[in-house]
Design an enzyme around this catalytic site. Structure first.
Site, mmCIF file in Angstrom:
data_model
loop_
_atom_site.group_PDB
_atom_site.id
_atom_site.type_symbol
_atom_site.label_atom_id
_atom_site.label_comp_id
_atom_site.label_asym_id
_atom_site.label_seq_id
_atom_site.Cartn_x
_atom_site.Cartn_y
_atom_site.Cartn_z
ATOM 1 N N HIS A 154 0.715 -1.185 0.010
ATOM 2 C CA HIS A 154 0.054 -0.240 -0.064
ATOM 3 C C HIS A 154 0.658 1.263 0.397
ATOM 4 O O HIS A 154 1.115 2.643 0.866
ATOM 5 C CB HIS A 154 -0.506 0.194 1.581
ATOM 6 C CG HIS A 154 -1.786 -0.844 0.921
ATOM 7 N ND1 HIS A 154 -2.724 -1.491 2.373
ATOM 8 C CD2 HIS A 154 -3.518 -1.470 0.110
ATOM 9 C CE1 HIS A 154 -3.409 -2.632 1.651
ATOM 10 N NE2 HIS A 154 -3.442 -2.609 0.761
ATOM 11 N N HIS A 176 -6.910 -0.452 3.433
ATOM 12 C CA HIS A 176 -5.924 -0.653 2.209
ATOM 13 C C HIS A 176 -6.244 0.535 0.648
ATOM 14 O O HIS A 176 -7.444 1.656 1.256
ATOM 15 C CB HIS A 176 -6.966 -1.711 1.454
ATOM 16 C CG HIS A 176 -6.574 -3.461 1.914
ATOM 17 N ND1 HIS A 176 -6.308 -3.961 2.152
ATOM 18 C CD2 HIS A 176 -7.346 -3.398 3.541
ATOM 19 C CE1 HIS A 176 -6.135 -5.117 2.849
ATOM 20 N NE2 HIS A 176 -6.436 -4.608 3.610
#
Length: 589
Positions: free
Chosen positions: A525, A569
């Site tokens: 990420h 996320h």
């Protein structure tokens, strides 16, 4: 489990036949000049392409280095998502430099090398993060347009719920009032929810963790529709849009650098792209009449900027690149989520291991999916997430400042899985089956970088997430692992789990630190490498309108502009930033 399908309806997925506007050779393009040129057909780039071509008077070209997503089975079948990386044609196949705080280990660092970018290879989780995250962005850049409340129309514009593939009743699994509306349950689901009733103080049930109030345990929301993956390629470039006469997408176009378009007074005008049709081919150039939009992602975007002479002038001169603009923040400020896998052996054969080790079962499941888009393969690899703050009775924040965006933001995420999902399975597990809780640090204080050490624009960048280099990060990870053990010790699991966790022999801080340093990896990420900052600030890479500082004609729209990684996320945040960015660009023209 229920599914979230980004923006477009299932009809567009099924009808995906015509691909006329997507070409593989420069000679098949109508020209070498467009109103807007977008570098990168990924999560953000395809949003921009779709929204700008709503105006029939805007011509748009998207340059994508990767391959088509058409007929890539592992990208279509949700459960096959772990098979897309690493070491495939759909991955840039990057690796990090040795991570000092991870015992010198080198980690794979997947990024999508396919139409749709990382939205075509990720694990499809759609998590917005907390309201605190976005309000912090607005405060940091002094622009309320990036706040939680102001972004709500863009969340609704991006997302559209569709019924789950098994048509089960989703009442009690999400809150329809906080979402836009224009699977099959696994054997652990009941136990997860039971745990929230047995240990409600630490693990309360949260009806919808995407409401802005994320804390607790809830059902996963995923970019899956009609039993298959929804990516930016299948949605924003669906057949209703990809055949617009004012939109073209060129595959295999690997960008080397961006160039000055013409002499100007003051800030240089950079709207020309230099690229090849595959590495090793002749260099080509294409120019944007209005704007060049860089959407190559948190690794690709700073890589291109640095090769173009936009970055720290001293560092660029040292390796032989002529500086164009001194912008020291390019490639700096990288933040990402580290995670550790915790696993327990269980007395069930109804886990992911059965699908992944039994060829007969796997063939039957795939056949069912091929025929009806139903069965076990319509799910991703986890049905629940938990969003946890470090317990108040720990001493971490007696010694360190709380790195979270606010009191309603989690420090740790649990990704709760019905077994090991990556293939091939480890050879030492025999016929064992597992329950898995991966623990991730959502609020890392550590910062890394993307740099280069070559004048070859196609040499891979130096990726340094610098994981766990900040003491609060490893302290939070320790508490996350201990919390996962408490979760698995609930009565709900007593007749299911048959062995202690894989980390159970580590109890002291020192022992847990060694486990973490020897096993932690990345949730992939990355953000922040072209971070947004206030207008006039002498740091950062883009202003709050996402224009690159010190140049004309260039904007960045991708996850690299997020100043700090959200507590979630990054897919949802990238989509919503791109949706607002599209409006900002439209307002300029």
């Amino acid at each position: 489990m229920y599914f979230l399908f980004s923006y477009l309806c299932l009809v567009d997925l099924i009808a995906f036949q015509s691909f006329a506007a997507v070409v593989e050779r420069v000679k098949d393009l109508p020209g070498l000049e467009y109103d807007f040129v977008i570098i990168g057909a990924g999560t953000a780039g395809n949003v921009i392409a779709n929204r700008l071509t709503e105006n029939i008077h805007h011509s748009v070209l998207v340059l994508e280095a990767g391959v088509s997503n058409k007929e890539v089975l592992n990208s279509e079948v949700p459960f096959f998502c772990p098979r897309l990386t690493p070491n495939t044609a759909f991955d840039w196949n990057y690796t990090t430099i040795p991570q000092q705080s991870l015992n010198g280990r080198i980690l794979a660092y997947p990024r999508g090398h396919i139409l749709g970018g990382s939205s075509s290879i990720n694990f499809m989780a759609y998590t917005r993060g907390s309201a605190d995250d976005y309000n912090r962005y607005a405060k940091l850049v002094k622009d309320s347009g990036w706040s939680w409340d102001r972004l709500q129309p863009y969340f609704r514009k991006n997302e559209k719920f569709t019924p789950p593939a098994d048509h089960h009743n989703t009442r009690g699994q999400f809150n329809p009032s906080v979402h836009g509306f224009d699977g099959i349950n696994s054997p652990i689901d009941r136990r997860v929810i039971q745990t929230t009733m047995e240990l409600p103080h630490e693990f309360p049930f949260n009806l919808d963790t995407n409401s802005g109030h994320q804390l607790g345990v809830g059902w996963t929301q995923s970019t899956i529709g009609g039993g298959q993956r929804s990516s930016s390629a299948t949605s924003y470039l669906g057949p209703r849009f990809v055949n617009r006469r004012n939109l073209h997408v060129l595959l295999h176009a690997q960008v080397a650098r961006i160039l000055r378009t013409k002499p100007t007074h003051g800030d240089p005008d950079v709207r020309t792209v230099e690229f090849t049709e595959g590495v090793g081919g002749p260099m080509r150039r294409i120019t944007a009449r209005k704007e060049l939009i860089l959407s190559a992602g948190s690794v690709g975007t700073p890589h291109i900027l640095l090769n173009s002479g936009i970055g720290n002038s001293h560092d660029l001169s040292r390796i032989g690149i002529k500086p164009l603009v001194h912008l020291p923040s390019v490639g700096q400020n990288l933040s990402d989520h580290p995670f550790v896998v915790n696993q327990w052996e269980v007395n069930s054969s109804d886990t992911f291991e059965t699908i992944n080790r039994n060829a007969t079962v796997a063939a039957a499941d795939l056949q069912q999916w091929m025929q009806s888009r139903t069965g076990p393969l319509v799910d991703g690899t986890f049905n629940h997430n938990a969003w946890i703050r470090v317990p108040k009775n720990t001493t971490i924040f007696d010694r360190f400042r709380d790195p979270s965006a606010g009191p309603n933001t989690a420090h740790v995420e649990f990704v709760i899985s019905n077994g090991l999902s990556h293939v091939p399975l480890p050879t030492n597990i025999g016929n064992m089956s597992f329950f898995v809780v991966s623990t991730a640090v959502l609020t890392p204080a550590s910062r890394g970088s993307i740099t280069i050490n070559s004048t070859n624009p196609f040499a891979p960048p130096l990726i340094n997430p610098n994981f766990l280099s900040s003491e609060p990060d490893i302290a939070i990870m320790r508490e996350g692992i201990r919390s996962a053990r408490r979760f698995a010790a609930a009565p709900a699991w007593a007749d299911y789990i048959t062995s202690p966790s894989s980390t159970s022999n580590s109890t002291t801080d020192a022992e847990l630190d060694e486990v973490i340093r020897s096993s932690a990896s990345s949730f992939f990420h990355p953000v922040g490498t072209a971070g947004m900052s206030p207008r006039g600030a002498d740091y950062g890479v883009v202003d709050p309108d996402l224009r690159v500082k010190g140049v004309k004609g260039l904007r960045i729209v991708d996850a690299s502009v997020l100043p700090i990684v959200p507590a979630g996320h990054t897919q949802a945040a990238t989509y919503v930033f791109a949706e607002r960015a599209a409006d900002l660009i439209k307002e300029s023209w």
